[in-house]
Design an enzyme around this catalytic site. Structure first.
Site, PDB file in Angstrom:
ATOM      1  N   CYS A  51      80.882   6.266 -77.701  1.00 59.69           N
ATOM      2  CA  CYS A  51      81.933   5.314 -77.346  1.00 59.69           C
ATOM      3  C   CYS A  51      81.798   4.079 -78.241  1.00 59.69           C
ATOM      4  O   CYS A  51      80.722   3.491 -78.346  1.00 59.69           O
ATOM      5  CB  CYS A  51      81.801   4.921 -75.876  1.00 59.69           C
ATOM      6  SG  CYS A  51      82.982   3.659 -75.356  1.00 59.69           S
ATOM      7  N   CYS A  54      80.762   0.897 -75.958  1.00 56.77           N
ATOM      8  CA  CYS A  54      79.459   0.720 -75.296  1.00 56.77           C
ATOM      9  C   CYS A  54      78.333   1.581 -75.851  1.00 56.77           C
ATOM     10  O   CYS A  54      77.181   1.423 -75.451  1.00 56.77           O
ATOM     11  CB  CYS A  54      79.592   0.970 -73.793  1.00 56.77           C
ATOM     12  SG  CYS A  54      79.800   2.708 -73.344  1.00 56.77           S
ATOM     13  N   CYS A 100      85.721   6.586 -70.948  1.00 61.07           N
ATOM     14  CA  CYS A 100      84.260   6.569 -70.987  1.00 61.07           C
ATOM     15  C   CYS A 100      83.778   6.275 -69.571  1.00 61.07           C
ATOM     16  O   CYS A 100      84.212   5.297 -68.952  1.00 61.07           O
ATOM     17  CB  CYS A 100      83.772   5.491 -71.952  1.00 61.07           C
ATOM     18  SG  CYS A 100      81.985   5.234 -71.921  1.00 61.07           S
ATOM     19  N   CYS A 103      81.809   2.602 -69.492  1.00 64.89           N
ATOM     20  CA  CYS A 103      82.485   1.297 -69.600  1.00 64.89           C
ATOM     21  C   CYS A 103      83.962   1.334 -69.223  1.00 64.89           C
ATOM     22  O   CYS A 103      84.611   0.297 -69.194  1.00 64.89           O
ATOM     23  CB  CYS A 103      82.312   0.712 -70.995  1.00 64.89           C
ATOM     24  SG  CYS A 103      83.224   1.575 -72.289  1.00 64.89           S
ATOM     25  N   CYS A 123      91.724  15.276 -76.745  1.00 59.32           N
ATOM     26  CA  CYS A 123      92.378  14.683 -77.909  1.00 59.32           C
ATOM     27  C   CYS A 123      92.009  13.199 -77.899  1.00 59.32           C
ATOM     28  O   CYS A 123      92.519  12.425 -77.090  1.00 59.32           O
ATOM     29  CB  CYS A 123      93.880  14.902 -77.774  1.00 59.32           C
ATOM     30  SG  CYS A 123      94.830  14.426 -79.208  1.00 59.32           S
TER      31      CYS A 123
END
Length: 135
Positions: A51, A54, A100, A103, A123
């Site tokens: 991510c 984070c 995510c 976060c 995607c």
């Protein structure tokens, strides 16, 4: 990844200060980058995708495939607990949005038209990811 993920919470001002303008638009405002423009849609190097907000490990190169859509596509996350989903009813349609789990940042969408073994296509916007090469 454990099911009891330590959540990261920041104010919108803190997110804005820690992300580029494009990352903020996609990750925090649920935007989408144009197809075939992201850094990772054609990446074939072995490694992990984290991510961009984070640093949580989200997807692996072993689960990545060329969907022909212009965005990085994966048939599964590294761990089911790495991502969360919710229904997105924007733009006059119902889609499954991917976030995510650590976060809450917007990553992209998941569709039921992927390859075996899952039949799923995550995607994901390149700008939502940071690539960590293997080794």
């Amino acid at each position: 990844m454990a099911n009891d993920i330590e959540k990261i919470e920041k104010t919108e001002a803190e997110w804005r200060a820690s992300l580029s303008a494009e990352q903020y638009r996609v990750l925090r405002q649920h935007g989408t980058e144009p197809a075939f423009t992201g850094a990772y849609y054609a990446n074939k190097d072995p490694g992990r995708y984290r991510c961009a907000a984070c640093g949580a490990a989200l997807f692996g190169s072993g689960e990545k495939f060329d969907s022909g859509t212009g965005w990085p596509s994966f048939f599964a996350p590294l761990d089911e607990s790495a991502v969360e989903t919710e229904t997105d009813r924007s733009h006059g349609m119902a889609r499954t949005e991917v976030h995510c789990a650590r976060c809450g940042s917007h990553l992209g969408h998941v569709f039921p038209d992927g390859p075996k073994p899952t039949g799923l296509r995550y995607c994901i916007n390149s700008v939502s990811l940071e690539f960590e090469p293997e080794g």
